[in-house]
Enzyme design. Sequence first.
Site, short mmCIF file in Angstrom:
data_model
loop_
_atom_site.label_atom_id
_atom_site.label_comp_id
_atom_site.label_asym_id
_atom_site.label_seq_id
_atom_site.Cartn_x
_atom_site.Cartn_y
_atom_site.Cartn_z
N ASP B 30 0.85 -1.20 0.00
CA ASP B 30 0.00 0.00 0.00
C ASP B 30 0.88 1.25 0.00
O ASP B 30 2.02 1.21 -0.49
CB ASP B 30 -0.93 -0.05 1.24
CG ASP B 30 -2.26 0.66 1.00
OD1 ASP B 30 -2.22 1.88 0.79
OD2 ASP B 30 -3.31 0.01 1.04
N HIS B 89 -3.79 6.31 3.35
CA HIS B 89 -4.48 5.12 2.84
C HIS B 89 -3.93 3.83 3.44
O HIS B 89 -4.69 2.96 3.90
CB HIS B 89 -4.34 5.13 1.32
CG HIS B 89 -5.14 4.11 0.59
ND1 HIS B 89 -4.74 2.81 0.46
CD2 HIS B 89 -6.32 4.20 -0.07
CE1 HIS B 89 -5.64 2.15 -0.25
NE2 HIS B 89 -6.61 2.98 -0.59
N SER B 411 -10.97 -0.23 -1.61
CA SER B 411 -9.76 -0.29 -0.78
C SER B 411 -10.10 -0.58 0.67
O SER B 411 -9.33 -1.22 1.38
CB SER B 411 -9.04 1.06 -0.80
OG SER B 411 -8.17 1.16 -1.89
#
Lengths: 86, 620
Positions: B30, B89, B411
């Site tokens: 990620d 994220h 996600s």
Amino acid sequence: GATEEDRKVYIVYLGSLPQGEYSLSSLHQNMLQEVVDGGSVENLMVRSYKRSFNGFAAKLTENEMQKLATKKEVVSVFPSRTLQLQ
Amino acid sequence: TTNSWDFIGLKESVKRNPSVESDVIVGVLDSGIWPESESFSDEGFGPAPKKWKGVCKGGRNFTCNKKLIGARFYSLNELEETARDTNGHGTHTASTAAGIDAKDANFFGLGKGTARGAVPSSRIAVYKVCSEFGCSGVDILAGFDDAIADGVDLLSLSLGGDPTDFSQDPVSIGSFHAMAKGILTLNAAGNSGPDPGTTGSVAPWLMSVAATTTDRLFVDRIVLGNEKDVMGFSINGFSLNGEKFPLVVGNDVPGDCAQSDSLKCSGSCLNSSAVEGKIVLCELSEGTIAARQAGAVGSIILKDTVSGPVSFVVSWPSSSVTSKDYHRIISYINSTKNPQAEILKTESIKDSDAPVVAFFSSRGPNTILPEILKPDISAPGVNILAAYSPIASLTREDKRHAKFNIISGTSMACPHVAGVVAYVKTFHPTWSPSAIKSAIMTTARPMNDSITSQAEFAYGSGFVDPTNALNPGLVYETFEEDYIRMLCSIGYSSEKLRRLTGNNNTCLEASKKASPKDLNYPSMTSEVSAGTPFTINFHRTVTNVGLPNSTYEVHVFSNSGVRINTVPKVLSFKSLNEKKSFDVTVTSNGVAANTILSASVVWSDGKHRVRSPIALIAKE
């Protein structure tokens, strides 16, 4: 006659790791050297994949990419796309 | 997360296997991680599992601990020299899957609770393959290369792109080698929905995850001058303290620009002196920024009605309303000389419709291999509160910072299923990736897709159910050699397959004539010709992982007008790990183009329900 600007990053995928003792970095360098006309390939090599599978990434011209793609040990050659977080 | 694990059914009190859980290593490819987040504290943790062969190479000022045991970063452009997450994220996804309990988590007072991952005792290894420019294929493959060799148990990849041939897709290639080493890869289905054929997560050896809503809906009410309420959607932590402000329509107060632009409140097309101290009604989302820049106190934005209840974080009093409510507000403005409104602070309410597939979640059919149903499974991916990087902006426009954020996307759904895989693995450490995947798919809760009517092509096998997945009864197992046979059937040469696997695999004639729909997959799908009668056959084999002596009877469910026959109708097992095969035949007199035929086959011994969806799509 290709210039540096003509080079794009391609992934050269060679499949699973070979059996036995190999220096994959050297193997990758040699494969690259075979398709690049003269000069050092050190600056063209971007990354070697050698821990879990076999392959490398390099800055190639269209012509060099085509030459690599015809080699029997190559599974596929493709441009490094950029994926996105979702 | 503060709500989604409860909604899924993985309550805090759920049975656990802590000693095994602490040996599970969740690999996350990620945007990096914020190691100091309380979700990754290592208090009470022992040393890293013995099988761990990785390193902590997170760069300058980056320290791992007994919870976050590994970190690496990659950068094709050599701009990133740290595994530290500057985006937010990666911190969000890692904490959703495997974060420890973080008490009093909230987003400016919203969504308050204990933020937790599915497997708090597990370890995390982070591979930063994404930067602000995206995630390059070169770096993604490097992450896979290291993660597999480092000894992770599963991989979570909340990233993706357009559908691409397996031999040219870094995620398909990396996850193939992961599968060969017993590592299951979870992958976000994509955010390109609701158009059909948009999912880029297509390989059968990985598990692709669609996003759904949860029962916690964030609403942002608007009270009009006539005291009537309008339901809006946004994540807005601001209060106007009970005061109402004048309401104006953006296109009634244009600035110094073309009239057509002013209709949508875009750019600088608002007259500052006319909107100052007022709430502005706009047709486009940019109106939030335009109204704020022009000096308004708030904005109300028209939102696409098909998009459903997805709320976005806003940095000042702003709400979004559906087309119907937008026109209600316009009618109110037209009915009075002094229109006024107040935008209230966001509150959460119970959404009894949940789980619903998010409009943005990418859909099947699988455009690379139509005989394999994608996405595989659904999990919460709308308005998920989880840890965030405190140096990252909350959104592109909102430059505030916070330790937690509420965001949406496939996600966010992906690490939920990664967490469930890790949870199932703690009870069945020796199960193959395909057995775990099958357990999760065949025990998923059935869903409806009332928004886009794309059925299984929207939600896969259904909504993930972790506690049910512990006891699936039967599993559909698929190993490397099965995938090789499938690749033969779609035209891969023996030479290519030898390279791929390193074995002397050759494509037998039988394999070349086989169909990829006969891969032993837990779901069944195929394209059929529209307007003509058809018969489709699926061959499957199940392995008994329930009770040694058991008899399963088949039940078929269909509301599609197709006839489904299963042979045999009873499967009797005498021992564990015993295998039995069956055939499913679907026949129809023909259907119109683009019709989706949805059905399911359920094997039951009275204690277990092993459900496989069947989804057929009629093509011209």
